[in-house]
Design an enzyme around this catalytic site. Structure first.
Site, short mmCIF file in Angstrom:
data_model
loop_
_atom_site.label_atom_id
_atom_site.label_comp_id
_atom_site.label_asym_id
_atom_site.label_seq_id
_atom_site.Cartn_x
_atom_site.Cartn_y
_atom_site.Cartn_z
N ARG A 1 0.88 -1.16 0.00
CA ARG A 1 0.00 0.00 0.00
C ARG A 1 0.92 1.20 0.00
O ARG A 1 1.70 1.41 0.90
CB ARG A 1 -0.88 -0.01 1.24
CG ARG A 1 -1.88 1.14 1.22
CD ARG A 1 -2.66 1.23 2.49
NE ARG A 1 -3.62 0.15 2.58
CZ ARG A 1 -4.23 -0.16 3.72
NH1 ARG A 1 -3.98 0.47 4.81
NH2 ARG A 1 -5.10 -1.15 3.73
N ARG B 1 -1.17 7.01 5.61
CA ARG B 1 -0.94 7.94 6.70
C ARG B 1 0.52 8.22 7.00
O ARG B 1 0.84 9.15 7.72
CB ARG B 1 -1.62 7.39 7.97
CG ARG B 1 -3.12 7.57 7.93
CD ARG B 1 -3.79 6.72 8.97
NE ARG B 1 -3.62 5.30 8.65
CZ ARG B 1 -4.22 4.31 9.29
NH1 ARG B 1 -4.99 4.56 10.32
NH2 ARG B 1 -4.03 3.07 8.93
N ARG C 1 -6.35 14.17 4.34
CA ARG C 1 -7.28 13.45 5.22
C ARG C 1 -7.81 14.31 6.37
O ARG C 1 -8.84 14.01 6.94
CB ARG C 1 -6.61 12.18 5.76
CG ARG C 1 -6.64 11.02 4.80
CD ARG C 1 -8.01 10.36 4.74
NE ARG C 1 -8.16 9.44 5.88
CZ ARG C 1 -8.92 9.66 6.94
NH1 ARG C 1 -9.61 10.77 7.03
NH2 ARG C 1 -9.00 8.78 7.90
N ASP D 1 -10.39 1.37 -2.40
CA ASP D 1 -10.35 0.34 -1.36
C ASP D 1 -11.03 -0.91 -1.89
O ASP D 1 -11.98 -0.82 -2.67
CB ASP D 1 -11.02 0.81 -0.06
CG ASP D 1 -10.59 -0.06 1.11
OD1 ASP D 1 -9.55 0.23 1.70
OD2 ASP D 1 -11.27 -1.05 1.38
N TYR E 1 -14.77 -9.76 5.28
CA TYR E 1 -15.20 -8.50 5.91
C TYR E 1 -16.72 -8.38 5.96
O TYR E 1 -17.29 -7.91 6.95
CB TYR E 1 -14.60 -7.30 5.17
CG TYR E 1 -13.13 -7.14 5.42
CD1 TYR E 1 -12.67 -6.48 6.56
CD2 TYR E 1 -12.18 -7.66 4.54
CE1 TYR E 1 -11.32 -6.34 6.82
CE2 TYR E 1 -10.82 -7.52 4.79
CZ TYR E 1 -10.39 -6.86 5.92
OH TYR E 1 -9.05 -6.74 6.18
#
Ligand code: CP3
Length: 317
Positions: free
Chosen positions: A2, A6, A15, A51, A128
Site C-alpha cells: 500500500r 498515513r 485526510r 479500497d 469483511y
C-alpha cells in the site's frame, strides 16, 4: 505495497479535510494521493487510490470507516436471506468515481509510470462482509464455511460477478495491470482453500485473463504455495514469512514473483534497510522479480526509510 497512506504528511494533510470514503469518491483527490508516492518515493508504478471494500457497498452493504476502527459493515451478511438482499450493481452508476479517478491518473501521469488497478478476492471480501469488519478469528465466516458451504458459495459467486464487472471497468478506464488482494486466504488449509476460495477466484481471473497482467497477492499463505500453481495469473505476490527463493522452488518457474520485504523492516536504521533490501534482491534473482513490501506500509514508517528502500532497489538492479 500500500503506497499511499498515513505515513505521508501530504496524505495526512488531505485526510484532515475529508474522511476516507469521501477521499475515495472524489476523483481529483483520489488521483492526487495516487500520484503522491510516485513523486515522493520515486516508485516505478502507481496503484490507484481506492479500497477493496467499495464494490461491497455498491452491492448494497452499508460500509462505515469509523475513525481509528478500520472498516465496518453494520449489517453483516450471514444467511441466504441476507444474500438475497444484495444486488448486482451497475458498476458505472455506483463505482464510476473509481473509473474517473483512474482516467485522471492516467492523464496526469502521462506515461511516466504504469498504473495498477486492484480489488479483493471473493474470499477476502466475504471475510469483511460476513464478519462485519476486521476480526481476529473470523468466526462467523469460518462457521458458515463449515456449516453451509453451499450457501457461502452463493455469496462468493455473487461477489465474483460484481468483481468481474468492477475490475473489467478498471481496465476499460486505463488500468495497465490488476492486483487481487487475498488478505485472509491464509485462514484456510490447502484442501479448503482449493474447495472454498479457489472456484470464485478462478472465475474472476478467467474472465479477466489476457487483457492485462494479473497479480495475485496472499497474506499468510506460505502453507498454500502448492495450490498457487493452478492459478491463471502472471505474478504471484507473497508476504515476508517465507524467503522468495524458497517460494520460487515450491511454485516452479511459472510466475514472476512480487514481494516481499517485511514492512516492519522499514522501521530499522537506514543501513539495515539497505542490507535487507540487497538480500531480498539476491533471493529474487532466480527469475522475474517485482520488488515490493510483503504487505502494506506501516503508518509509522519514516518517509526517508521508504525512500531508502526504493533507492536501494533502483541502484542495485
Ligand atoms: O496502496 C495504495 O496506495 C492504494 C490504496 C489501497 C487502500 N486499501 C487504501 C487504504 C489498497 C490497495 C487497499 C487494499 C485493501 N483495503 C486491503 C487489501 C490489502 C491489505 O491491506 O491487506 C484491505 C484488507 C482493505 C480494507 C481496509 N481498508 C482496511 C482493513 C483498512 C484499515 C487499515 C488501517 O491501516 O487502518 C482500510 C483503510 C485504508 N485503505 C487506508 C488506506 C490508505 C487507511 C485509511 C486512512 O485512515 O486514511
Amino acid at each position: 505495497m500500500r503506497q499511499a497512506g498515513r505515513y505521508l504528511p501530504e496524505y495526512r494533510a488531505i485526510r484532515q479535510k475529508v474522511d476516507f470514503l469521501t477521499l475515495c469518491k472524489t476523483p481529483e483527490l483520489a488521483a492526487e494521493v495516487t500520484i503522491q508516492p510516485v513523486d515522493i518515493l520515486g516508485v516505478d508504478a502507481a496503484i490507484l487510490f481506492a479500497d477493496i471494500l467499495l464494490p461491497l457497498e455498491a452491492m448494497g452493504a452499508e460500509l462505515v470507516f469509523a475513525k481509528g476502527d478500520g472498516p465496518t459493515f453494520p449489517n453483516p451478511v450471514r444467511t441466504r436471506e441476507d444474500i438475497a438482499r444484495l444486488r448486482q450493481p451497475d458498476v458505472q452508476e455506483t463505482l464510476g468515481y473509481v473509473f474517473d479517478a483512474m482516467r485522471l491518473v492516467r492523464r496526469e501521469l502521462d506515461g511516466r509510470v504504469p498504473v495498477l488497478g486492484f480489488g479483493g478476492t471473493p474470499w477476502t471480501l466475504a471475510a469483511y462482509l460476513v464478519e462485519g469488519g476486521g476480526s481476529k478469528h473470523f468466526e462467523h465466516l469460518l462457521a458458515w464455511s463449515y456449516g453451509d458451504p453451499e450457501g457461502l458459495a452463493l455469496l462468493l459467486d455473487r461477489i465474483a460477478d460484481t468483481s468481474i464487472a468492477y475490475l473489467s471497468a478498471q481496465i476499460d478506464a486505463g488500468a495497465q495491470a490488476l492486483q487481487l488482494f487475498d488478505t485472509w486466504g491464509g485462514l484456510l488449509d490447502l484442501p479448503r482453500w482449493r474447495a472454498v476460495a479457489l472456484p470464485p477466484l478462478r472465475k474472476v481471473l478467467e474472465a479477466l485473463k489476457g487483457r492485462v497482467p494479473l497479480i495475485y497477492y496472499i497474506n499468510g499463505g506460505s502453507h498454500l504455495t502448492e495450490g498457487f500453481r493452478e492459478l491463471p495469473v502472471d505474478v504471484l505476490s507473497v508476504d515476508w514469512r517465507r524467503p522468495l527463493d524458497e517460494v520460487r522452488r515450491s511454485v516452479g518457474g511459472r510466475f514472476v514473483l512480487q514481494g516481499n520485504l517485511d514492512p516492519a523492516a522499514l522501521l530499522a536504521p537506514l543501513a539495515e534497510i539497505e542490507r535487507r533490501t540487497a538480500a531480498l534482491l539476491a533471493q529474487g534473482a532466480g527469475g522475474g522479480h517485482i520488488v515490493n513490501l510483503g504487505h502494506g506500509i506501516l503508518p509509522m514508517t519514516p518517509v526517508e526509510n521508504a525512500r531508502a528502500f526504493v533507492e536501494t532497489v533502483q541502484r542495485r538492479s
